[in-house]
Scaffold this motif. Structure first.
Motif, PDB file in Angstrom:
ATOM      1  N   PHE A  56       0.823  -1.225   0.000  1.00 60.41           N
ATOM      2  CA  PHE A  56       0.000   0.000   0.000  1.00 60.41           C
ATOM      3  C   PHE A  56       0.853   1.270   0.000  1.00 60.41           C
ATOM      4  N   TYR A  57       1.955   1.240   0.742  1.00 59.63           N
ATOM      5  CA  TYR A  57       2.735   2.466   0.939  1.00 59.63           C
ATOM      6  C   TYR A  57       3.913   2.541  -0.035  1.00 59.63           C
ATOM      7  N   PRO A  58       3.984   3.630  -0.818  1.00 60.83           N
ATOM      8  CA  PRO A  58       4.994   3.696  -1.874  1.00 60.83           C
ATOM      9  C   PRO A  58       6.449   3.699  -1.394  1.00 60.83           C
ATOM     10  N   VAL A  59       6.700   4.057  -0.149  1.00 59.21           N
ATOM     11  CA  VAL A  59       8.081   4.071   0.335  1.00 59.21           C
ATOM     12  C   VAL A  59       8.665   2.647   0.401  1.00 59.21           C
ATOM     13  N   ILE A 111      -3.309  10.198  -0.010  1.00 61.95           N
ATOM     14  CA  ILE A 111      -4.526   9.906   0.745  1.00 61.95           C
ATOM     15  C   ILE A 111      -4.298   9.973   2.246  1.00 61.95           C
ATOM     16  N   LEU A 112      -3.067   9.813   2.696  1.00 56.37           N
ATOM     17  CA  LEU A 112      -2.810   9.829   4.136  1.00 56.37           C
ATOM     18  C   LEU A 112      -3.101  11.193   4.759  1.00 56.37           C
ATOM     19  N   GLY A 113      -3.212  12.230   3.932  1.00 61.68           N
ATOM     20  CA  GLY A 113      -3.573  13.548   4.452  1.00 61.68           C
ATOM     21  C   GLY A 113      -5.035  13.605   4.881  1.00 61.68           C
ATOM     22  N   GLU A 114      -5.857  12.711   4.330  1.00 60.28           N
ATOM     23  CA  GLU A 114      -7.254  12.631   4.758  1.00 60.28           C
ATOM     24  C   GLU A 114      -7.207  12.149   6.207  1.00 60.28           C
ATOM     25  N   GLU A 115      -7.882  12.871   7.086  1.00 57.70           N
ATOM     26  CA  GLU A 115      -7.604  12.683   8.511  1.00 57.70           C
ATOM     27  C   GLU A 115      -7.851  11.274   9.044  1.00 57.70           C
ATOM     28  N   THR A 116      -8.844  10.570   8.486  1.00 56.56           N
ATOM     29  CA  THR A 116      -9.083   9.224   9.028  1.00 56.56           C
ATOM     30  C   THR A 116      -8.147   8.187   8.402  1.00 56.56           C
ATOM     31  N   GLY A 143      -6.780  18.390  26.847  1.00 56.37           N
ATOM     32  CA  GLY A 143      -6.277  17.462  27.865  1.00 56.37           C
ATOM     33  C   GLY A 143      -5.540  16.273  27.277  1.00 56.37           C
ATOM     34  N   ALA A 144      -4.716  16.523  26.247  1.00 60.17           N
ATOM     35  CA  ALA A 144      -3.973  15.431  25.605  1.00 60.17           C
ATOM     36  C   ALA A 144      -2.627  15.225  26.275  1.00 60.17           C
ATOM     37  N   ARG A 145      -2.177  13.972  26.304  1.00 53.33           N
ATOM     38  CA  ARG A 145      -0.853  13.656  26.831  1.00 53.33           C
ATOM     39  C   ARG A 145       0.108  13.324  25.716  1.00 53.33           C
ATOM     40  N   GLN A 146      -0.395  13.256  24.490  1.00 58.10           N
ATOM     41  CA  GLN A 146       0.489  12.967  23.378  1.00 58.10           C
ATOM     42  C   GLN A 146       0.148  13.820  22.174  1.00 58.10           C
ATOM     43  N   GLY A 147       1.207  14.258  21.493  1.00 62.58           N
ATOM     44  CA  GLY A 147       1.050  14.970  20.238  1.00 62.58           C
ATOM     45  C   GLY A 147       1.812  14.230  19.166  1.00 62.58           C
ATOM     46  N   ILE A 148       1.306  14.340  17.934  1.00 63.68           N
ATOM     47  CA  ILE A 148       1.994  13.678  16.822  1.00 63.68           C
ATOM     48  C   ILE A 148       2.051  14.660  15.651  1.00 63.68           C
ATOM     49  N   ILE A 149       3.215  14.781  15.057  1.00 66.91           N
ATOM     50  CA  ILE A 149       3.318  15.523  13.798  1.00 66.91           C
ATOM     51  C   ILE A 149       3.415  14.474  12.703  1.00 66.91           C
ATOM     52  N   TYR A 150       2.416  14.447  11.836  1.00 68.71           N
ATOM     53  CA  TYR A 150       2.395  13.470  10.747  1.00 68.71           C
ATOM     54  C   TYR A 150       2.966  14.128   9.502  1.00 68.71           C
ATOM     55  N   LEU A 151       4.221  13.831   9.210  1.00 73.83           N
ATOM     56  CA  LEU A 151       4.950  14.545   8.145  1.00 73.83           C
ATOM     57  C   LEU A 151       5.130  13.676   6.914  1.00 73.83           C
ATOM     58  N   ARG A 152       4.959  14.286   5.747  1.00 76.39           N
ATOM     59  CA  ARG A 152       5.169  13.508   4.529  1.00 76.39           C
ATOM     60  C   ARG A 152       6.646  13.184   4.397  1.00 76.39           C
ATOM     61  N   ILE A 199       5.815  15.282  21.968  1.00 72.44           N
ATOM     62  CA  ILE A 199       5.372  15.235  20.575  1.00 72.44           C
ATOM     63  C   ILE A 199       6.252  14.269  19.806  1.00 72.44           C
ATOM     64  N   GLU A 200       5.590  13.354  19.098  1.00 71.78           N
ATOM     65  CA  GLU A 200       6.314  12.404  18.259  1.00 71.78           C
ATOM     66  C   GLU A 200       6.291  12.896  16.817  1.00 71.78           C
ATOM     67  N   LEU A 201       7.428  12.776  16.146  1.00 72.63           N
ATOM     68  CA  LEU A 201       7.456  13.090  14.713  1.00 72.63           C
ATOM     69  C   LEU A 201       7.307  11.777  13.961  1.00 72.63           C
ATOM     70  N   PHE A 202       6.185  11.620  13.266  1.00 76.83           N
ATOM     71  CA  PHE A 202       5.950  10.384  12.505  1.00 76.83           C
ATOM     72  C   PHE A 202       6.127  10.686  11.023  1.00 76.83           C
ATOM     73  N   ILE A 203       6.976   9.912  10.360  1.00 72.89           N
ATOM     74  CA  ILE A 203       7.218  10.131   8.931  1.00 72.89           C
ATOM     75  C   ILE A 203       6.318   9.186   8.138  1.00 72.89           C
ATOM     76  N   SER A 204       5.465   9.756   7.302  1.00 70.84           N
ATOM     77  CA  SER A 204       4.517   8.953   6.534  1.00 70.84           C
ATOM     78  C   SER A 204       5.246   8.075   5.527  1.00 70.84           C
TER      79      SER A 204
END
Ligand SMILES: Cc1cc2nc3c(=O)[nH]c(=O)nc-3n(C[C@H](O)[C@H](O)[C@H](O)COP(=O)(O)O)c2cc1C
Ligand code: SF4
Lengths: 542, 218
Positions: A48-51, A292-297, A237-246, A282-287
């Motif tokens: 599914f994932y081109p990488v 389509i991954l930009g679509e929030e769900t 009231g979140a304990r985790q943040g995520i940056i979803y980066l292309r 905050i976690e940096l997650f590399i897509s």
């Protein structure tokens, strides 16, 4: 620190790809045994994932953008380069979807280093010019120097969350990821939603052709985005943040990593981040790739180690998002704007716009302008003014048409150039502000090819989950391609009907707009010669 | 759980909270056509044939959408029928010349739907004229014949293999218009961990997964 989330299958796959150059069957079998996962599940992810690649391929990989502005300006250069490299087996050329480098169209990436397409003579010594190696101070950055970073959060976190929401509301901020949802309301809903875990996600997957403003913000002001996430976390009231980066945003990745490390070292993130005793990181997650991954769900599915196929809504992420808990998902520019608004005040923000419009907007301008770039403009600036800010039209062309908001927004004719770049004005003009990505097309260009190119992008990036989009976008493109490039065929009515089905029955926004620019263009540009083959007429020879 | 009252095609219905529109309609004798849904499986809402109008911007799939109090559902009108016909045409255009299921047991749900909707001509480029490569067959198994060309990616076999039989063999592989079903790491069915239980054949609505004719394999 960046990859602390080794608990994810996708991180493990990414690690295998990085270290072994491919994700082989053998590697998957070992992983399946280690994780106690069925093989089919890993195959579903790898394919599914081109990488992820099944085999390593040539030692060097040159990826060339095939979309929008790059296709418009680069077809000849790409062909010349392909011809020149034809017999080299150490370089593999791959045509890929938009790389988010539309300001240096035609854009490419050699072994993951992004930059303008190299000339074939330079390819061995390809040195990607660091276009902005020195960090610029952005007009919306309220801080004179790094010592002052995060002082806005420090002040506002002492105040009740309702006041933060009220200030954002007073500024009139709407989501800048394309959907224009009022930010204060989204924060209010997520705050009110019950349940755990609670997460803030910054959507930095920016992949729509013509859109590169988030890259600019992340490279030059990652601290504003981090601060926005921090404030959002306190509010919900979140304990985790995520940056979803292309994946392709290498320079942004370095800038974010540096800023996160500094924030941790300074105690901005960590044990007392959102108030005494309330830890937050905050976690940096590399897509692993795909628009389509930009679509929030779809993004949430990826973060939960599944194929990035959008979920059905409702429920919305505000109530049931990541791992079923309330999740605040905002665009990069939205979160940065929150920091600016709280630092300067809602009334300052409102004064920045023209007339009744509030605030400042980052606009990506690409295509046939002299200097494609990201502009920071007062809300209400017209399309014509934006073009002027980029030095006007390039190559002595006149304006033929423009798409003001990314690949899904219909093209408008030159006569609409006085339209202010706002959600309402552009909607009334028949298009939309979308992501604020102005793609300018000059006279002498083949508009039909440009419109078909947008449909091709969506077809190529469909996740394949639902029938209308998976099959319909492909049939629509094939039908139009055959009529344009082989045999004229009156298919405008069929395309319009097909678009209605895609728009009304597709699961997510991708399928809903896949054929919109093409179908809309056929109606809006009745005299455009390049479109005549889609009406069954042979274009006149000139 | 409390009950929810709503209107489906003008009929007042009352069902427990958490019921899907499709289930609620079925309970009151209103039949909404489906392809990807099988009441024994968790719904996935991907074929979109059961799209209904609840007054929103888009038409949700009745098989996944839960009922809400006061909802006014329309399960068929001119627009919905037009979409169903187009969706059916889209799926039919890539089908092989003849459905193996239709040829043997005669119960291909896609063909049945086409007859019901009176779909006759397909304006879309078909598999033959398409620039996409044919999706191929997998005749490796002596028991089950796989025709990828007839597959509509309804996901029934994937779910049945997992959720009914717990054999965990089938996935969707690839992305976009080139998605197929695959076994394990996308190996031929006979080389996979498939135990030939036949559940996938039982749930497949088209000619994609059928029993091998006796003596057919090489
Ligand atoms: C196909 C598709 C792709 C999208 N890509 C992005 C993206 O790359 N970045 C983004 O911020 N929003 C993207 N969106 C919109 C998000 O789903 C979501 O609305 C947005 O991140 C919300 O943030 P906002 O309220 O701050 O705009 C996309 C939507 C669709 C349908
Ligand atoms: S509309 Fe397209 S991208 Fe969205 S879920 Fe359906 S197939 Fe996937």
């Amino acid at each position: 620190m960046e990859n602390k989330a080794e608990h994810r299958l996708l991180n493990a796959l990414e690690h295998i790809q990085q270290t072994q150059g491919a994700v082989s069957d053998e590697a998957l079998k070992a992983l399946a045994a280690e994780w106690g996962q069925p093989l089919y599940r890993l195959e579903g992810l790898r394919s599914f994932y081109p990488v992820f690649r099944e085999t390593p391929g040539a030692p060097n990989r040159l990826q060339i953008c095939r979309d929008g502005p790059c296709r418009l300006k680069g077809e000849a250069a790409v062909k010349a380069l392909k011809d020149a490299l034809g017999d080299r087996d150490d370089i593999e050329i791959e045509m890929v979807s938009c790389l988010g480098l539309c300001d240096c169209a035609p854009a490419a990436a050699l072994n993951d280093s992004p930059g303008p397409l190299p000339d074939h003579a330079d390819i061995d010594a390809w040195d990607i010019k660091d276009r902005h190696s020195i960090s610029e101070h952005l007009p919306t950055d309220p801080y004179p120097d790094t010592a002052a970073h995060y002082s806005t959060a420090a002040q506002w976190l002492k105040r009740p969350a309702e006041e933060i929401i009220a200030e954002i509301d007073a500024a009139g901020l709407q989501g800048l990821g394309g959907a224009a949802f009022p930010t204060a309301r989204k924060w209010q809903f997520t705050r009110a939603a019950q349940g755990e875990p609670r997460t803030v996600i910054c959507n930095a997957d920016e992949s729509e052709p013509g859109t590169f403003k988030d890259r600019h913000l992340l490279e030059h002001a990652p601290h504003l985005v981090i601060e926005g996430i921090l404030i959002g976390a306190a509010v919900i009231g979140a304990r985790q943040g995520i940056i979803y980066l292309r994946h392709e945003y290498q320079r942004a990745r370095a800038a974010i990593t540096k800023a996160l490390n500094k924030a941790r070292a300074d105690g901005v993130l960590g044990s007392d981040a959102i108030g005494p005793g309330h830890d937050f990181d905050i976690e940096l997650f590399i897509s692993p790739g795909g628009y389509i991954l930009g679509e929030e769900t779809a993004l949430l599915e990826a973060l939960e180690d599944r194929r990035g196929e959008p979920r059905h809504k409702p429920p919305f992420p505000t109530t049931a998002g990541l791992h079923g808990g309330p999740t605040l998902i905002n665009n990069v520019e939205t979160l940065a704007a929150v920091s600016t608004i709280l630092a300067r005040g809602a009334s300052w923000w409102r004064e920045q716009g023209i007339g009744e419009h509030a605030g400042l907007k980052y606009v990506s301008v690409s295509g046939d302008v002299k200097n494609p770039q990201v502009l920071c403009l007062p809300w209400g600036t017209t399309v014509a003014e934006a073009i002027e800010h980029c030095g006007g039209m390039a190559d002595n062309r006149d304006l033929l048409a423009f798409s003001p908001g990314g690949a899904s927004t219909p093209f408008l004719p030159a006569s609409a150039a006085q339209t202010p770049m706002t959600f309402d004005d552009l909607r009334q003009a028949g298009s939309g502000l979308g992501t604020g990505a102005l793609f300018v097309v000059g006279t002498g260009r083949n508009l039909a090819e440009v419109l078909l190119g947008q449909a091709r992008f969506f077809r190529n990036e469909s996740c394949g989950k639902c029938v209308p989009c998976r099959v319909g976008s492909n049939k629509g493109v094939e039908l139009a391609d055959a009529a344009l490039n082989h045999q004229p065929n009156a298919i405008d009515a069929e395309l319009a009907e097909l678009h209605q089905t895609l728009m009304r029955t597709s699961i997510c926004g991708l399928g809903q707009v896949a054929l919109l620019p093409l179908v809309d263009g056929l109606k809006r540009f009745p005299d455009e010669p390049s479109l005549q083959p889609l009406r069954g007429q042979t274009p006149e020879a000139d | 759980m409390s009950d929810v009252s709503l209107t489906i095609d003008g009929v007042e219905v009352t069902v427990p909270e958490g019921t899907t529109i499709w289930e609620a309609a079925a309970r009151y004798g209103i039949e909404i056509p489906v392809l990807c849904h099988d009441p024994r499986l968790e719904p996935v809402g991907v074929c979109r044939i059961c799209a209904v109008d609840v007054g929103e911007r888009t038409l949700p799939a009745a098989c996944v959408r839960h009922v809400e109090a006061g909802m006014n559902v329309i399960t068929a009108n001119t627009e919905i029928t037009a979409h169903r016909r187009i969706l059916t045409e889209l799926m039919l255009s890539d089908q092989p010349e003849q459905s193996r299921r239709e040829a043997t047991t005669g119960d291909d749900s896609l063909y049945a739907l086409a007859r019901e909707l009176k779909v006759s001509d397909f304006p879309w480029p078909d598999a033959k004229s398409s620039s996409n490569p044919p999706r191929g067959q997998d005749d490796s198994s002596p028991v089950i014949a796989v025709d990828h060309q007839a597959c509509i990616l309804c996901d029934r076999c994937v779910r049945a293999c997992d959720d009914i039989q717990h054999n965990d063999v089938i996935t969707r592989t690839g992305k976009g218009h080139s998605v197929r079903i695959g076994f394990d790491l996308d190996v031929p069915m006979a080389e996979s961990s498939c135990v030939s239980c036949g559940e996938c054949v039982a749930v497949c609505p088209t000619g994609a997964l059928t029993h091998q004719f006796l003596g057919e394999t090489s």
